[in-house]
Write an enzyme that holds these catalytic residues in place. Structure first.
Site, PDB file in Angstrom:
ATOM      1  N   ARG A 179       0.806  -1.236   0.000  1.00 32.50           N
ATOM      2  CA  ARG A 179       0.000   0.000   0.000  1.00 32.50           C
ATOM      3  C   ARG A 179       0.834   1.280   0.000  1.00 32.50           C
ATOM      4  NH1 ARG A 179      -3.237  -3.602  -0.514  1.00 32.50           N
ATOM      5  NH2 ARG A 179      -5.348  -3.669   0.359  1.00 32.50           N
ATOM      6  N   SER A 228     -10.619   0.360   3.460  1.00 28.96           N
ATOM      7  CA  SER A 228      -9.896  -0.004   4.683  1.00 28.96           C
ATOM      8  C   SER A 228      -9.294   1.267   5.272  1.00 28.96           C
ATOM      9  CB  SER A 228      -8.755  -0.968   4.373  1.00 28.96           C
ATOM     10  OG  SER A 228      -9.255  -2.232   4.031  1.00 28.96           O
ATOM     11  N   GLU A 303      -4.326   3.919   6.302  1.00 32.44           N
ATOM     12  CA  GLU A 303      -4.219   3.629   4.859  1.00 32.44           C
ATOM     13  C   GLU A 303      -4.908   4.748   4.077  1.00 32.44           C
ATOM     14  OE1 GLU A 303      -5.160  -0.286   3.086  1.00 32.44           O
ATOM     15  OE2 GLU A 303      -6.350   0.824   1.622  1.00 32.44           O
TER      16      GLU A 303
HETATM   17  N1  EPU Z   1     -14.079 -10.125   8.937  1.00 30.03           N
HETATM   18  C1  EPU Z   1     -14.927 -10.285  10.005  1.00 30.03           C
HETATM   19  N2  EPU Z   1     -15.274  -9.187  10.737  1.00 30.03           N
HETATM   20  C2  EPU Z   1     -14.818  -7.949  10.455  1.00 30.03           C
HETATM   21  C3  EPU Z   1     -13.945  -7.789   9.366  1.00 30.03           C
HETATM   22  C4  EPU Z   1     -13.598  -8.885   8.606  1.00 30.03           C
HETATM   23  O1  EPU Z   1     -15.379 -11.374  10.285  1.00 30.03           O
HETATM   24  O2  EPU Z   1     -15.190  -6.992  11.172  1.00 30.03           O
HETATM   25  C5  EPU Z   1     -13.700 -11.301   8.133  1.00 30.03           C
HETATM   26  C6  EPU Z   1     -14.226 -11.201   6.708  1.00 30.03           C
HETATM   27  O3  EPU Z   1     -15.548 -11.640   6.600  1.00 30.03           O
HETATM   28  C7  EPU Z   1     -13.233 -12.035   5.931  1.00 30.03           C
HETATM   29  C8  EPU Z   1     -11.931 -11.850   6.702  1.00 30.03           C
HETATM   30  O4  EPU Z   1     -12.282 -11.346   7.975  1.00 30.03           O
HETATM   31  O5  EPU Z   1     -13.603 -13.371   5.976  1.00 30.03           O
HETATM   32  C9  EPU Z   1     -10.965 -10.905   6.032  1.00 30.03           C
HETATM   33  O6  EPU Z   1     -11.598  -9.661   5.718  1.00 30.03           O
HETATM   34  P1  EPU Z   1     -11.182  -8.878   4.398  1.00 30.03           P
HETATM   35  O7  EPU Z   1     -11.248  -9.820   3.240  1.00 30.03           O
HETATM   36  O8  EPU Z   1     -11.957  -7.619   4.294  1.00 30.03           O
HETATM   37  O9  EPU Z   1      -9.618  -8.619   4.681  1.00 30.03           O
HETATM   38  P2  EPU Z   1      -8.857  -7.387   5.332  1.00 30.03           P
HETATM   39  O10 EPU Z   1      -7.505  -7.865   5.698  1.00 30.03           O
HETATM   40  O11 EPU Z   1      -9.655  -6.702   6.387  1.00 30.03           O
HETATM   41  C10 EPU Z   1      -7.683  -6.575   3.130  1.00 30.03           C
HETATM   42  C11 EPU Z   1      -7.509  -5.272   2.423  1.00 30.03           C
HETATM   43  C12 EPU Z   1      -8.767  -4.909   1.649  1.00 30.03           C
HETATM   44  C13 EPU Z   1      -9.077  -6.015   0.661  1.00 30.03           C
HETATM   45  C14 EPU Z   1      -9.247  -7.321   1.429  1.00 30.03           C
HETATM   46  C15 EPU Z   1      -9.444  -8.513   0.516  1.00 30.03           C
HETATM   47  C16 EPU Z   1      -5.959  -3.984   3.781  1.00 30.03           C
HETATM   48  C17 EPU Z   1      -5.805  -2.901   4.797  1.00 30.03           C
HETATM   49  N3  EPU Z   1      -7.215  -4.240   3.411  1.00 30.03           N
HETATM   50  O12 EPU Z   1      -8.734  -6.376   4.103  1.00 30.03           O
HETATM   51  O13 EPU Z   1      -8.492  -3.727   0.910  1.00 30.03           O
HETATM   52  O14 EPU Z   1     -10.280  -5.748  -0.048  1.00 30.03           O
HETATM   53  O15 EPU Z   1      -8.044  -7.589   2.200  1.00 30.03           O
HETATM   54  O16 EPU Z   1      -8.270  -8.881  -0.101  1.00 30.03           O
HETATM   55  O17 EPU Z   1      -4.972  -4.552   3.330  1.00 30.03           O
HETATM   56  C18 EPU Z   1      -8.642  -1.350   0.936  1.00 30.03           C
HETATM   57  O18 EPU Z   1      -7.410  -1.396   0.920  1.00 30.03           O
HETATM   58  O19 EPU Z   1      -9.308  -0.290   0.954  1.00 30.03           O
HETATM   59  C19 EPU Z   1      -9.340  -2.635   0.985  1.00 30.03           C
HETATM   60  C20 EPU Z   1     -10.654  -2.719   1.094  1.00 30.03           C
END
Ligand code: EPU
Length: 315
Positions: A179, A228, A303
């Site tokens: 990022r 995020s 971010e």
């Molecule tokens: N989850 C929960 N509760 C929550 C949040 C998430 O149960 O409150 C679960 C989700 O349902 C999912 C897992 O945790 O099964 C992971 O969630 P997510 O896929 O959203 O992964 P993340 O690590 O929170 C990162 C990126 C996102 C990207 C997703 C998918 C960062 C900071 N964020 O989110 O990117 O869409 O992976 O690859 O790296 C962005 O950068 O704006 C962004 C949305």
């Protein structure tokens, strides 16, 4: 006329660009959070030639900011004292080139590039379906989702520097990390050449549907949000916990400041319920950072790009 007045009167602006500028333009309507003050000047440009011309003439002391669809930014309530540059026209072009490469302009939506690649049986770009911004924004922050980030598929980027020189930059030149991009902050990206591979269009479509489904079920995609809020921390420092897990652990899910709230659905997202100010959203983010630090000893890093100035009394 003194220097400041000359700036305000845009005396330096070439005649042919005068129809491309507006003054004192509200930025809230063009950001996902729907908050923020005005830009002193907003330039809407349609060609690279116009952008080169603008940057060649723009005074050094006028801050400039390229803004895409405002999906991962928080514009502060006092607005942006400077020139906001928005790209349209030829900057939205997407074409397929030899060897399954895709060329996409900075204003092309990541989703549109994913769809275009699918129609042309170019695989490897499906992850762009999960990123709610433009190619310009993705180049600037090495956007990523669902196992890939932009640098993984980037061959080269075209950008224009603050003096109006157009150049081609390799992935190494841009010093990408998770990022982040190490290129000069005032470099304006105009195009990306992306590497794809031959693939079956139906298989690509199936992968894109999986991404859509995963995103729609886990993230508040229909709310006023900025994506995020914090980067996922280095797993060595956080014991492998993602940002949302730390936020949850610190008891911040659902936390509210005014009309700004930590999403109940995905707690690494902030939501504007309608009347939130940028200041409320930023204070809420800082409150979350403090609580997470106190509870887990991990310092979360924003971010979301916070831009512009705070509103002060009398403005
Ligand atoms: N989850 C929960 N509760 C929550 C949040 C998430 O149960 O409150 C679960 C989700 O349902 C999912 C897992 O945790 O099964 C992971 O969630 P997510 O896929 O959203 O992964 P993340 O690590 O929170 C990162 C990126 C996102 C990207 C997703 C998918 C960062 C900071 N964020 O989110 O990117 O869409 O992976 O690859 O790296 C962005 O950068 O704006 C962004 C949305």
């Amino acid at each position: 006329m003194n220097r400041q007045t000359a700036l305000e009167e845009l005396e330096w602006l070439p005649e042919q660009l005068k129809q491309r500028v507006e003054r004192n333009v509200p930025l809230a309507p063009i950001t996902w959070f729907r908050v923020g003050g005005n830009a002193s000047y907003m330039f809407r440009l349609k060609t690279k030639a116009e952008l080169v011309e603008l940057l060649r003439h723009m005074p050094d002391n006028l801050p400039r900011l390229a803004l895409g669809v405002g999906s991962n930014v928080l514009i502060r309530d006092g607005g942006v004292a400077g020139a906001v540059i928005r790209l349209a026209g030829e900057f939205g072009a997407i074409t397929v080139e030899a060897d399954h490469c895709i060329r996409a302009g900075a204003a092309a939506l990541d989703v549109a590039v994913a769809r275009f690649a699918q129609k042309n049986s170019v695989g490897g770009l499906e992850f762009l379906r999960g990123i709610p911004g433009t190619i310009g924004g993705a180049l600037r922050m090495n956007a990523g989702a669902y196992g890939h980030e932009l640098k993984d598929v980037l061959i080269e980027a075209t950008a224009i520097d603050r003096r109006g020189n157009m150049g081609t930059y390799s992935v190494a030149d841009l010093k990408y990390a998770y990022r982040s991009c190490g290129a000069a902050a005032d470099l304006i990206f105009v195009e990306a050449l992306l590497r794809g591979q031959p693939a079956n269009a139906d298989d690509i479509a199936a992968r894109m549907s999986e991404i859509t489904e995963a995103r729609e079920s886990s993230q508040p995609v229909r709310s006023r949000t900025g994506g995020s809020t914090f980067k996922n921390p280095d797993p060595d420092l956080s014991g492998g916990r993602r940002a949302w897990e730390l936020i949850d652990e610190a008891g911040c899910r659902g936390l509210r400041v005014g009309d700004a709230q930590v999403s109940e659905h995905h707690c690494n997202f902030l939501i504007n319920h309608g009347q939130a100010t940028a200041q409320e959203l930023e204070s809420l983010g800082e409150l979350v950072r403090n609580k997470v630090l106190e509870k887990t000893s991990v310092q979360l890093e924003w971010e979301i790009k916070r831009l512009g100035r705070e509103k002060t009394d009398g403005r």
